[in-house]
Scaffold this motif. Structure first.
Motif, mmCIF file in Angstrom:
data_model
loop_
_atom_site.group_PDB
_atom_site.id
_atom_site.type_symbol
_atom_site.label_atom_id
_atom_site.label_comp_id
_atom_site.label_asym_id
_atom_site.label_seq_id
_atom_site.Cartn_x
_atom_site.Cartn_y
_atom_site.Cartn_z
ATOM 1 N N SER A 119 0.879 -1.172 0.000
ATOM 2 C CA SER A 119 0.000 0.000 0.000
ATOM 3 C C SER A 119 0.908 1.211 0.000
ATOM 4 O O SER A 119 1.815 1.302 0.830
ATOM 5 N N ASP A 172 -2.939 -8.102 2.023
ATOM 6 C CA ASP A 172 -3.570 -6.899 1.471
ATOM 7 C C ASP A 172 -4.211 -6.046 2.569
ATOM 8 O O ASP A 172 -3.994 -4.832 2.649
ATOM 9 N N SER A 180 -1.500 -4.470 4.809
ATOM 10 C CA SER A 180 -0.701 -3.375 4.240
ATOM 11 C C SER A 180 -1.491 -2.068 4.343
ATOM 12 O O SER A 180 -0.923 -1.019 4.691
#
Ligand code: AMP
Ligand code: MG
Length: 349
Positions: A255, A299, A302
Motif C-alpha cells: 500500500s 492486502d 498493508s
C-alpha cells in the motif's frame, strides 16, 4: 598500398565468408536446440505462458510455468475478471458488494468468495480497532476515489460520512450480509489479495510448477524455489526500487501513497483514508509492503499498517504472523525481524 589494400580486402572477404558460414552453423544449431526444447516441452506438457489483462481497476499479470500453461494463465485472468464482477466491485450491478450496498438494510445473499473475504477482513477491522474499516464506502465515494471524481469534500460532508462508518454496522451471517442504514461496503483494500488466494487454488488445480500473479499491488508467488521481488521506491518512477526481497512461495501486498492520489491547491491527497479523521492517513509512511502466507491478510494488513504507522503495526503484524517493509515519508526503511535476512537494500532490483 594498393596491393596491401587488395590483399586486405581479399582477406576480408575470406574472413566474411568464414564468419557467414559459422553464423549459419550457429543458427542451424540454435534452431535445432530450440526445436528440441520445444518438442521436449510439448512432449512433457511443460510450457511457460504470460498473460496481462486489465481487471479490478488495475493491471493483472499472470506468468505461469507448467502443464497447460496457456490455459492456466487464461483461466487465472478470467477468474480475476469474474471475481471483480461477481464479488468485489462496488460499481458492477451483479456484484455482491453492489447487492449489499443496495439492500436497504436488509440481508443480501452473497457468494462463498465474498463471504470468506469479508470474514477475514472483519478480523483486521477488529484487530486494528477500526483504523482499517471495510464499511468506509461512503467516505471513499465522497473523496471520489474509485469513481474518477476526486475532490476534497466539505468538512460537513466528511462529518456526515464518518457517522456512517463502523465495522460493527456489518453483520455476516453465513451467506448473508446486512449493513446498517447509511454504511457502504468497500472491499478495495482486500479484493486483490483475496483474488491471490483464489488463484492459488487454481494453480493447485492446474498443478503448476511456478506462477507469479500480480493483481495491482498484491502478488502471489507460487511454487518451489525462491522469487525476487522489488520493493518500489515511493519517491521514484514505477521501475525504481528501494530494495529487493528474496522469498519463497507467499503473498506480498504493498500500500503506498503514490498509487492513487490527486492534487488540489498544491496539496496532495492519497486514497488510503483514516476512518477516524475522514482524511488521507497521515502516519508518516509512504509505503508498506506486507509478506504473508495469505493474500487477503497481506492486502488488508498493508492498508491497515499504512493507517496506523510503523510502531503500532508491529503488534498487528505479529498477531497475523506477517512481516513487512516500511518506507517512511523521510525515506527511512524499516524491516521487521523475520524479513531482515531476505531484504537487500539498493536500487539494483
Ligand atoms: P490498498 O491499495 O490495498 O491499500 O487499498 C486502498 C483502498 O482501500 C482504497 O482505494 C479504498 O477503496 C480502501 N480504503 C482506504 N482506506 C481504507 C481503510 N482505512 N480501511 C479499509 N479500506 C480502506
Ligand atoms: Mg490493501
Amino acid at each position: 598500398m594498393a596491393f596491401c589494400a587488395n590483399s586486405v580486402s581479399h582477406g576480408d572477404n575470406m574472413e566474411k565468408k568464414r564468419v557467414d558460414g559459422l553464423a549459419t552453423l550457429l543458427i542451424v544449431a540454435c534452431v535445432a536446440v530450440v526445436t528440441v526444447l520445444i518438442v521436449s516441452d510439448v512432449v512433457s506438457g511443460k510450457r511457460e505462458y504470460e498473460k496481462t489483462v486489465l481487471a479490478m481497476d488495475t493491471v493483472v499479470t499472470a506468468k505461469v510455468k507448467g502443464s497447460d500453461a496457456q490455459q492456466a494463465a487464461e483461466s487465472i485472468c478470467s477468474r480475476i475478471e469474474e471475481l471483480e464482477s461477481s464479488s468485489y466491485s462496488a460499481y458492477k450491478e451483479n456484484s455482491d458488494v453492489y447487492k449489499i450496498n443496495n439492500a436497504d438494510s436488509s440481508a443480501a445473499e452473497i457468494g462463498a468468495s465474498t463471504e470468506s473475504c469479508i470474514s477475514s477482513a472483519y478480523k483486521v477491522c477488529e484487530a486494528s480497532d477500526g483504523a482499517f474499516d471495510i464499511t468506509l464506502g461512503t467516505l471513499t465515494k465522497l473523496w471520489g476515489f474509485g469513481n474518477g471524481e476526486e475532490k476534497v469534500p466539505s468538512q460537513s460532508d466528511i462529518d456526515n460520512a464518518l457517522q456512517n462508518i463502523g465495522y460493527k454496522k456489518l453483520t455476516l451471517n453465513g451467506h448473508f450480509v446486512t449493513l446498517a442504514d447509511g454504511a457502504q461496503l468497500d472491499l478495495g483494500a482486500v479484493g486483490k489479495g483475496a483474488a491471490c488466494d483464489e488463484i492459488k487454488l487454481l494453480a493447485d488445480e492446474y498443478k503448476l510448477d511456478r506462477a507469479v500473479v500480480s493483481v495491482g499491488g498484491s502478488i502471489l508467488l507460487y511454487g518451489d524455489g525462491e522469487f525476487t521481488v522489488g520493493v518500489r521506491d515511493p519517491f521514484g518512477e514505477t521501475e525504481d526500487c528501494v530494495g529487493t526481497l528474496t522469498l519463497e512461495a507467499c503473498c506480498v501486498s504493498t500500500s503506498g501513497n503514490y498509487e492513487r492520489y490527486f492534487t488540489e491547491n498544491g496539496v496532495r491527497y492519497h486514497h488510503i483514508l483514516d476512518p477516524r479523521t475522514g482524511y488521507p492517513a497521515d502516519s508518516g509512511l509512504a509505503s508498506v509492503t506486507v509478506v504473508s502466507e495469505s493474500g487477503i491478510y497481506s492486502d488488508a494488513l498493508s492498508t491497515a499498517c499504512f493507517v496506523i504507522g510503523y510502531e503500532k503495526s508491529l503488534e498487528l503484524l505479529d498477531e497475523f504472523n506477517a512481516e513487512a517493509v516500511f518506507v517512511t515519508e523521510d525515506g527511512e526503511i524499516n524491516v521487521t525481524e523475520g524479513l531482515r535476512g531476505s531484504f537487500e537494500a539498493g536500487s539494483g532490483a
